[in-house]
Design a protein around this motif. Structure first.
Motif, PDB file in Angstrom:
ATOM      1  N   VAL A 173       0.836  -1.220   0.000  1.00  0.00           N
ATOM      2  CA  VAL A 173       0.000   0.000   0.000  1.00  0.00           C
ATOM      3  C   VAL A 173       0.856   1.249   0.000  1.00  0.00           C
ATOM      4  O   VAL A 173       0.579   2.218  -0.711  1.00  0.00           O
ATOM      5  CB  VAL A 173      -0.960  -0.012   1.199  1.00  0.00           C
ATOM      6  CG1 VAL A 173      -1.689   1.322   1.323  1.00  0.00           C
ATOM      7  CG2 VAL A 173      -1.958  -1.154   1.088  1.00  0.00           C
ATOM      8  N   LEU A 174       1.910   1.251   0.788  1.00  0.00           N
ATOM      9  CA  LEU A 174       2.763   2.444   0.901  1.00  0.00           C
ATOM     10  C   LEU A 174       3.985   2.350   0.007  1.00  0.00           C
ATOM     11  O   LEU A 174       5.018   2.944   0.313  1.00  0.00           O
ATOM     12  CB  LEU A 174       3.202   2.622   2.363  1.00  0.00           C
ATOM     13  CG  LEU A 174       2.088   2.850   3.388  1.00  0.00           C
ATOM     14  CD1 LEU A 174       2.679   2.920   4.790  1.00  0.00           C
ATOM     15  CD2 LEU A 174       1.300   4.112   3.078  1.00  0.00           C
ATOM     16  N   GLY A 175       3.866   1.596  -1.090  1.00  0.00           N
ATOM     17  CA  GLY A 175       5.036   1.448  -1.957  1.00  0.00           C
ATOM     18  C   GLY A 175       5.491   2.745  -2.566  1.00  0.00           C
ATOM     19  O   GLY A 175       6.692   3.093  -2.526  1.00  0.00           O
ATOM     20  N   ALA A 176       4.556   3.515  -3.138  1.00  0.00           N
ATOM     21  CA  ALA A 176       4.925   4.794  -3.786  1.00  0.00           C
ATOM     22  C   ALA A 176       5.502   5.785  -2.779  1.00  0.00           C
ATOM     23  O   ALA A 176       6.573   6.376  -3.015  1.00  0.00           O
ATOM     24  CB  ALA A 176       3.706   5.381  -4.509  1.00  0.00           C
ATOM     25  N   PRO A 177       4.860   6.045  -1.626  1.00  0.00           N
ATOM     26  CA  PRO A 177       5.474   6.963  -0.651  1.00  0.00           C
ATOM     27  C   PRO A 177       6.824   6.491  -0.142  1.00  0.00           C
ATOM     28  O   PRO A 177       7.721   7.302   0.096  1.00  0.00           O
ATOM     29  CB  PRO A 177       4.449   7.023   0.477  1.00  0.00           C
ATOM     30  CG  PRO A 177       3.158   6.694  -0.158  1.00  0.00           C
ATOM     31  CD  PRO A 177       3.494   5.681  -1.226  1.00  0.00           C
ATOM     32  N   LEU A 178       6.955   5.133  -0.034  1.00  0.00           N
ATOM     33  CA  LEU A 178       8.251   4.640   0.425  1.00  0.00           C
ATOM     34  C   LEU A 178       9.323   4.883  -0.616  1.00  0.00           C
ATOM     35  O   LEU A 178      10.461   5.261  -0.295  1.00  0.00           O
ATOM     36  CB  LEU A 178       8.157   3.149   0.731  1.00  0.00           C
ATOM     37  CG  LEU A 178       7.378   2.753   1.987  1.00  0.00           C
ATOM     38  CD1 LEU A 178       7.196   1.246   2.069  1.00  0.00           C
ATOM     39  CD2 LEU A 178       8.099   3.276   3.230  1.00  0.00           C
ATOM     40  N   LEU A 179       8.965   4.673  -1.903  1.00  0.00           N
ATOM     41  CA  LEU A 179       9.937   4.917  -2.960  1.00  0.00           C
ATOM     42  C   LEU A 179      10.278   6.400  -3.086  1.00  0.00           C
ATOM     43  O   LEU A 179      11.418   6.764  -3.410  1.00  0.00           O
ATOM     44  CB  LEU A 179       9.407   4.377  -4.289  1.00  0.00           C
ATOM     45  CG  LEU A 179       9.261   2.851  -4.387  1.00  0.00           C
ATOM     46  CD1 LEU A 179       8.603   2.459  -5.695  1.00  0.00           C
ATOM     47  CD2 LEU A 179      10.627   2.170  -4.226  1.00  0.00           C
ATOM     48  N   LEU A 180       9.295   7.262  -2.865  1.00  0.00           N
ATOM     49  CA  LEU A 180       9.529   8.713  -2.957  1.00  0.00           C
ATOM     50  C   LEU A 180      10.168   9.289  -1.696  1.00  0.00           C
ATOM     51  O   LEU A 180      10.535  10.464  -1.670  1.00  0.00           O
ATOM     52  CB  LEU A 180       8.212   9.451  -3.240  1.00  0.00           C
ATOM     53  CG  LEU A 180       7.569   9.145  -4.607  1.00  0.00           C
ATOM     54  CD1 LEU A 180       6.219   9.848  -4.715  1.00  0.00           C
ATOM     55  CD2 LEU A 180       8.487   9.607  -5.738  1.00  0.00           C
ATOM     56  N   GLY A 181      10.280   8.524  -0.643  1.00  0.00           N
ATOM     57  CA  GLY A 181      10.901   9.004   0.600  1.00  0.00           C
ATOM     58  C   GLY A 181       9.973   9.806   1.499  1.00  0.00           C
ATOM     59  O   GLY A 181      10.433  10.479   2.429  1.00  0.00           O
ATOM     60  N   LEU A 182       8.657   9.727   1.194  1.00  0.00           N
ATOM     61  CA  LEU A 182       7.708  10.467   2.042  1.00  0.00           C
ATOM     62  C   LEU A 182       7.483   9.762   3.373  1.00  0.00           C
ATOM     63  O   LEU A 182       7.156  10.415   4.376  1.00  0.00           O
ATOM     64  CB  LEU A 182       6.371  10.642   1.313  1.00  0.00           C
ATOM     65  CG  LEU A 182       6.441  11.445   0.001  1.00  0.00           C
ATOM     66  CD1 LEU A 182       5.076  11.490  -0.663  1.00  0.00           C
ATOM     67  CD2 LEU A 182       6.959  12.854   0.274  1.00  0.00           C
ATOM     68  N   THR A 183       7.600   8.462   3.428  1.00  0.00           N
ATOM     69  CA  THR A 183       7.500   7.694   4.665  1.00  0.00           C
ATOM     70  C   THR A 183       8.719   6.790   4.775  1.00  0.00           C
ATOM     71  O   THR A 183       9.485   6.628   3.813  1.00  0.00           O
ATOM     72  CB  THR A 183       6.215   6.846   4.689  1.00  0.00           C
ATOM     73  OG1 THR A 183       6.230   5.944   3.579  1.00  0.00           O
ATOM     74  CG2 THR A 183       4.971   7.733   4.637  1.00  0.00           C
ATOM     75  N   SER A 184       8.859   6.207   5.945  1.00  0.00           N
ATOM     76  CA  SER A 184       9.994   5.303   6.169  1.00  0.00           C
ATOM     77  C   SER A 184       9.523   4.139   7.033  1.00  0.00           C
ATOM     78  O   SER A 184       8.513   4.226   7.726  1.00  0.00           O
ATOM     79  CB  SER A 184      11.156   6.048   6.840  1.00  0.00           C
ATOM     80  OG  SER A 184      10.736   6.576   8.081  1.00  0.00           O
TER      81      SER A 184
END
Length: 413
Positions: free
Chosen positions: A220-231
């Motif tokens: 679910v959080l693949g895109a934010p994780l790739l963009l560095g928005l979440t960790s």
């Protein structure tokens, strides 16, 4: 022998000449009194009429002067009105500036007085750096100039405050941290003399997440994780200490990491922070919660006190024109009295002249009556002593009556 008593009785009987003189004297007195009364009445009417005439003339002259001076009075009144408005505006501005200055001073004094009794709670948030060269990595936070706390936090927690110490750990969700599982956090309070005041220990671990949860969350959080928005991290908050500050004072807070028994592995950390929050005693907490109300009321009371002092001791500062206006009014009153003085003096002199004239006329009348009565006394040798005494008594009575009449006439004038 019988002839002598008859002769004596004959001499005692009043003669016709005496009766005639007394009758003439009586008629002259009646006529004289009538003339005096009429003269006094006419003179009083004349004085009243002349006084009324003079007053009418003065009123007429003043009315004529007032009618003639109407345009000039209107212009003068306009100028005076404009001057009063101007000076009134300046006086109002002066009073306004003084009151504003006193209000600002009262606000500063009131806020300063409340600040003397006010204490702020201590809030500290600072990063800890553990020393991993030690067997049990340790980090220490010290109160004092070297700390990054603000205000009273640099001086330490005030005596009587209850403060709480919390530790916030930011840990990665790595396989290593998951395998470590539980580890131990120890916290100690060190006093200013180097002794440990209190010690506490709490276990800690990452929050468990199963493999399906981790995979679904990653999907679910693949895109934010790739963009560095979440960790992939977890933040753990642990309450370590809760104590009331007293003596000896607290100097530092020491935190250490201890591995689980039977292992030597320590958790991986991204960041560690210490949070210190203090609570005020109930009296100081009441003052702190109502500080704005206390600011307002204390400033208002100080402002009232300053106004009373200003009105009592420094009235000329608040109303500088009062003394000048009072002196001008006194000066105008003195000028008016001096201008009315000659008129009052002339009137009094006129009344005194009339009274003096009547008094002199009465004195001359008394002298004339005394001369007439002396001529009427018989100068014959055969007159008896009783006749002489009666005549003298009548003369003195007439003189006293005339003097009384003259005094009454003078007092009536």
């Amino acid at each position: 022998m019988d002839v002598q008593p008859q002769d004596q009785n004959f001499h005692l009987l009043p003669r016709p000449s005496d009766w005639f003189l007394k009758f003439l004297s009586f008629q002259s007195d009646v006529f004289h009194n009538c003339i005096v009364s009429v003269f006094s009445f006419v003179f009083s009417l004349f004085s009243v009429a002349s006084e009324s005439y003079h007053r009418a003339e003065e009123a007429k002259a003043s009315a004529k002067a007032a009618v003639q001076n109407v345009p000039s009075n209107i212009g003068h009144g306009t100028i005076v009105l404009l001057k009063k408005i101007f000076w009134g505006f300046l006086g109002a501005m002066h009073v306004y500036m003084v009151l504003v200055a006193v209000m600002v001073l009262a606000a500063l004094v009131g806020i300063g007085l409340v600040q003397l009794c006010l204490e702020e709670p201590v809030h500290v948030r600072e990063t800890l750096y553990f020393d991993y060269t030690l067997v049990n990595p340790t980090a220490e936070f010290c109160f004092g100039p070297g700390s990054r706390g603000q205000g009273k936090a640099q001086m330490g927690v005030p005596v009587g405050h209850t403060f709480h110490v919390s530790l916030v750990l930011l840990m990665p969700e790595s396989d290593f941290n998951r395998r470590i599982g539980v580890f131990q956090l120890n916290a100690e309070l060190v006093s200013s003399i180097g002794k440990v005041i209190v010690r506490s220990s709490h276990p800690c671990m990452l929050q468990f997440r199963s493999l399906p949860i981790r995979l679904g969350r990653t999907f679910v959080l693949g895109a934010p994780l790739l963009l560095g928005l979440t960790s992939e991290t977890q933040k753990i908050s642990v309450d370590m200490l809760n104590i009331k500050e007293g003596n000896p004072r607290t100097k530092a807070v020491r935190v250490s990491l201890v591995p689980r028994a039977g292992t030597s592995s320590l958790p991986q950390l991204y960041e560690a922070e210490i949070l210190i929050k203090s609570e005020l005693p109930w009296t100081k907490r009441l003052v702190h919660n109502w500080r704005w109300t206390l600011y307002v009321w204390t400033s208002l009371y100080v402002y009232i006190i300053f106004l009373v002092i200003l009105m009592s001791c420094f009235r000329s500062v608040l109303f500088p024109m009062t003394a000048t206006n009072f002196d001008d009014e006194v000066r105008d009153a003195v000028v008016v009295d001096e201008s009315r003085g000659p008129q009052i003096g002339a009137r009094e002199e006129r009344n005194e002249g009339v009274s003096e004239l009547i008094r002199k006329w009465q004195q001359s009348r008394i002298k004339r009556k005394a001369i007439v009565l002396q001529k009427a006394v018989p100068e014959t040798v055969g007159s008896s002593a009783s006749t002489m005494s009666v005549t003298r008594e009548e003369t003195s009575a007439v003189i006293e009556e005339d003097i009384g009449d003259s005094e009454s006439v003078c007092s009536g004038n």
